[in-house]
Design a protein around this motif. Sequence first.
Motif, PDB file in Angstrom:
ATOM      1  N   GLY A  49      -8.699   5.241  -4.378  1.00 24.40           N
ATOM      2  CA  GLY A  49      -8.113   6.122  -5.381  1.00 24.40           C
ATOM      3  C   GLY A  49      -6.964   6.969  -4.870  1.00 24.40           C
ATOM      4  N   GLN A  50      -6.562   6.766  -3.621  1.00 26.08           N
ATOM      5  CA  GLN A  50      -5.535   7.631  -3.024  1.00 26.08           C
ATOM      6  C   GLN A  50      -4.224   6.896  -2.758  1.00 26.08           C
ATOM      7  OE1 GLN A  50      -7.228  10.108   0.285  1.00 26.08           O
ATOM      8  NE2 GLN A  50      -9.069   8.903  -0.128  1.00 26.08           N
ATOM      9  N   VAL A  51      -4.111   5.652  -3.198  1.00 22.71           N
ATOM     10  CA  VAL A  51      -2.917   4.861  -2.905  1.00 22.71           C
ATOM     11  C   VAL A  51      -2.348   4.278  -4.195  1.00 22.71           C
ATOM     12  CG1 VAL A  51      -3.816   4.246  -0.622  1.00 22.71           C
ATOM     13  CG2 VAL A  51      -4.166   2.675  -2.548  1.00 22.71           C
ATOM     14  N   GLU A  52      -1.084   3.918  -4.123  1.00 20.78           N
ATOM     15  CA  GLU A  52      -0.443   3.163  -5.201  1.00 20.78           C
ATOM     16  C   GLU A  52      -0.665   1.677  -4.925  1.00 20.78           C
ATOM     17  OE1 GLU A  52       4.044   2.176  -6.910  1.00 20.78           O
ATOM     18  OE2 GLU A  52       3.742   3.816  -5.472  1.00 20.78           O
ATOM     19  N   VAL A  53      -1.033   0.929  -5.948  1.00 16.81           N
ATOM     20  CA  VAL A  53      -1.353  -0.484  -5.765  1.00 16.81           C
ATOM     21  C   VAL A  53      -0.258  -1.351  -6.378  1.00 16.81           C
ATOM     22  CG1 VAL A  53      -3.002  -2.344  -6.236  1.00 16.81           C
ATOM     23  CG2 VAL A  53      -3.830  -0.015  -5.773  1.00 16.81           C
ATOM     24  N   SER A  54       0.265  -2.268  -5.588  1.00 15.70           N
ATOM     25  CA  SER A  54       1.230  -3.254  -6.066  1.00 15.70           C
ATOM     26  C   SER A  54       0.564  -4.625  -5.960  1.00 15.70           C
ATOM     27  CB  SER A  54       2.510  -3.206  -5.220  1.00 15.70           C
ATOM     28  OG  SER A  54       3.459  -4.149  -5.682  1.00 15.70           O
ATOM     29  N   GLU A  55       0.395  -5.303  -7.095  1.00 16.35           N
ATOM     30  CA  GLU A  55      -0.283  -6.600  -7.097  1.00 16.35           C
ATOM     31  C   GLU A  55       0.728  -7.738  -7.023  1.00 16.35           C
ATOM     32  OE1 GLU A  55      -4.566  -6.516  -9.211  1.00 16.35           O
ATOM     33  OE2 GLU A  55      -2.866  -6.516 -10.591  1.00 16.35           O
ATOM     34  N   GLY A  56       0.368  -8.762  -6.264  1.00 15.31           N
ATOM     35  CA  GLY A  56       1.228  -9.929  -6.197  1.00 15.31           C
ATOM     36  C   GLY A  56       1.064 -10.668  -4.891  1.00 15.31           C
ATOM     37  N   ASP A  57       1.747 -11.788  -4.790  1.00 14.89           N
ATOM     38  CA  ASP A  57       1.662 -12.685  -3.643  1.00 14.89           C
ATOM     39  C   ASP A  57       2.832 -12.412  -2.702  1.00 14.89           C
ATOM     40  OD1 ASP A  57       1.638 -14.882  -1.876  1.00 14.89           O
ATOM     41  OD2 ASP A  57       0.767 -16.202  -3.398  1.00 14.89           O
ATOM     42  N   ALA A  58       2.531 -12.216  -1.418  1.00 11.60           N
ATOM     43  CA  ALA A  58       3.576 -11.921  -0.440  1.00 11.60           C
ATOM     44  C   ALA A  58       4.494 -13.104  -0.191  1.00 11.60           C
ATOM     45  CB  ALA A  58       2.948 -11.471   0.873  1.00 11.60           C
ATOM     46  N   ASN A  59       4.148 -14.283  -0.708  1.00 15.92           N
ATOM     47  CA  ASN A  59       5.050 -15.437  -0.609  1.00 15.92           C
ATOM     48  C   ASN A  59       6.154 -15.390  -1.662  1.00 15.92           C
ATOM     49  OD1 ASN A  59       3.904 -17.363   1.488  1.00 15.92           O
ATOM     50  ND2 ASN A  59       2.085 -16.978   0.235  1.00 15.92           N
ATOM     51  N   ASP A  60       6.034 -14.493  -2.629  1.00 14.93           N
ATOM     52  CA  ASP A  60       6.975 -14.439  -3.744  1.00 14.93           C
ATOM     53  C   ASP A  60       8.035 -13.368  -3.490  1.00 14.93           C
ATOM     54  OD1 ASP A  60       7.858 -14.959  -6.526  1.00 14.93           O
ATOM     55  OD2 ASP A  60       7.190 -12.891  -6.809  1.00 14.93           O
ATOM     56  N   PRO A  61       9.314 -13.733  -3.448  1.00 17.19           N
ATOM     57  CA  PRO A  61      10.361 -12.743  -3.157  1.00 17.19           C
ATOM     58  C   PRO A  61      10.395 -11.576  -4.137  1.00 17.19           C
ATOM     59  CG  PRO A  61      11.232 -14.980  -2.957  1.00 17.19           C
ATOM     60  CD  PRO A  61       9.867 -15.098  -3.559  1.00 17.19           C
ATOM     61  N   ASP A  62      10.198 -11.873  -5.433  1.00 12.93           N
ATOM     62  CA  ASP A  62      10.240 -10.788  -6.420  1.00 12.93           C
ATOM     63  C   ASP A  62       9.093  -9.803  -6.196  1.00 12.93           C
ATOM     64  OD1 ASP A  62      12.488 -11.857  -7.625  1.00 12.93           O
ATOM     65  OD2 ASP A  62      11.346 -13.016  -9.097  1.00 12.93           O
ATOM     66  N   THR A  63       7.901 -10.324  -5.888  1.00 14.72           N
ATOM     67  CA  THR A  63       6.768  -9.450  -5.592  1.00 14.72           C
ATOM     68  C   THR A  63       7.076  -8.552  -4.403  1.00 14.72           C
ATOM     69  OG1 THR A  63       5.076 -10.942  -6.491  1.00 14.72           O
ATOM     70  CG2 THR A  63       4.376  -9.430  -4.764  1.00 14.72           C
ATOM     71  N   CYS A  64       7.628  -9.143  -3.351  1.00 12.20           N
ATOM     72  CA  CYS A  64       7.937  -8.367  -2.148  1.00 12.20           C
ATOM     73  C   CYS A  64       8.976  -7.296  -2.423  1.00 12.20           C
ATOM     74  CB  CYS A  64       8.400  -9.294  -1.028  1.00 12.20           C
ATOM     75  SG  CYS A  64       7.105 -10.334  -0.328  1.00 12.20           S
TER      76      CYS A  64
END
Length: 327
Positions: A49-64
């Motif tokens: 509950g103390q962090v911001e969460v970014s969902e996605g695959d690290a293989n995807d440039p847009d996600t990164c």
Amino acid sequence: MSTEPLNVLVTGVTGYLGSRLVVPLLEAGHRVRVLTRDGSKLDGLPWAGQVEVSEGDANDPDTCRAALADIDVAYYLLHSMDGGGDLSQRDHEMAQTFADAAADQEVGRIVYLGGLHPDDEELSEHLASRVDVGKVFLDSPVPAAVLQAAILIGAASASFEMMRHLTDRLPAMITPRWVNSRIQPIGIDDALYYLVGAATLPPEVNRTFDIGGPDVLTYLQMMQGYAKVSGHHQRLIFVMPFLTPGLASHWIGLVTPVPTGVAKPLIGSLVHDVVCQETDLLERLGAPPGGPIPYREAVRRAITPAPPDQSPPPAASLWPSDPDWAG
């Protein structure tokens, strides 16, 4: 070195090291964002509950690029440890995608934990891949701190668990000759100290740093040291040179609950002596509080259960997110 709060991204947060790194980063006052494929897998982690969460695959440039927006320091803690093919190629491509996205978003620094390795030997696929990923980041426009460690001593560390289960279950064993390899293990608390400290390095620093504990031991000595701390009798160990890493990984898969796909790359790396060749990061940051943790003390912390009401639990103990085969 800067002491201002930083915007930090941590990858690999459902893994052993990433899950534990978030806590000292928050304690240092940094603002933490995490990148994960599935945010629901963070449920139950003490910092969820103390962090911001970014969902996605690290293989995807847009996600990164999205995850790295407005980030000062990015921790890259991703590795292919599934036993599948093309490990090196997959790791290289994912690291390059991440490095390119970090450059696009003008990230201030990448911090990566690779493996200690000799300079004059042909490396195992696992270690060679770790070295290659470090080189991807060092060749990037973004300054990188590539920390290099041997075995991490803490509950749920795959290398430690492999040794723990072997020593617990076998009062006598036939082992490959790599039990005589020289290793400089490091307690998980010390490794986290160096990782957090690397975020504050000045921008002109772009290099590798060796990190290790105060003891240099053979794998055999590490097993006997573990036996002593955990209350076992000394183990009878017979070295047989014909046991290849491939055969040994299948044997370990039968004797211990550590998956063969995890054990095989780790065993392949044990054929090398892995000892620090410099202590530059220790000299830059100063010693961890209380001094570097000796091997047997690190083992003691790893096998001491955390109080059930302690949150967050100590880094060296088991966490709810750890795999079933740990501990």
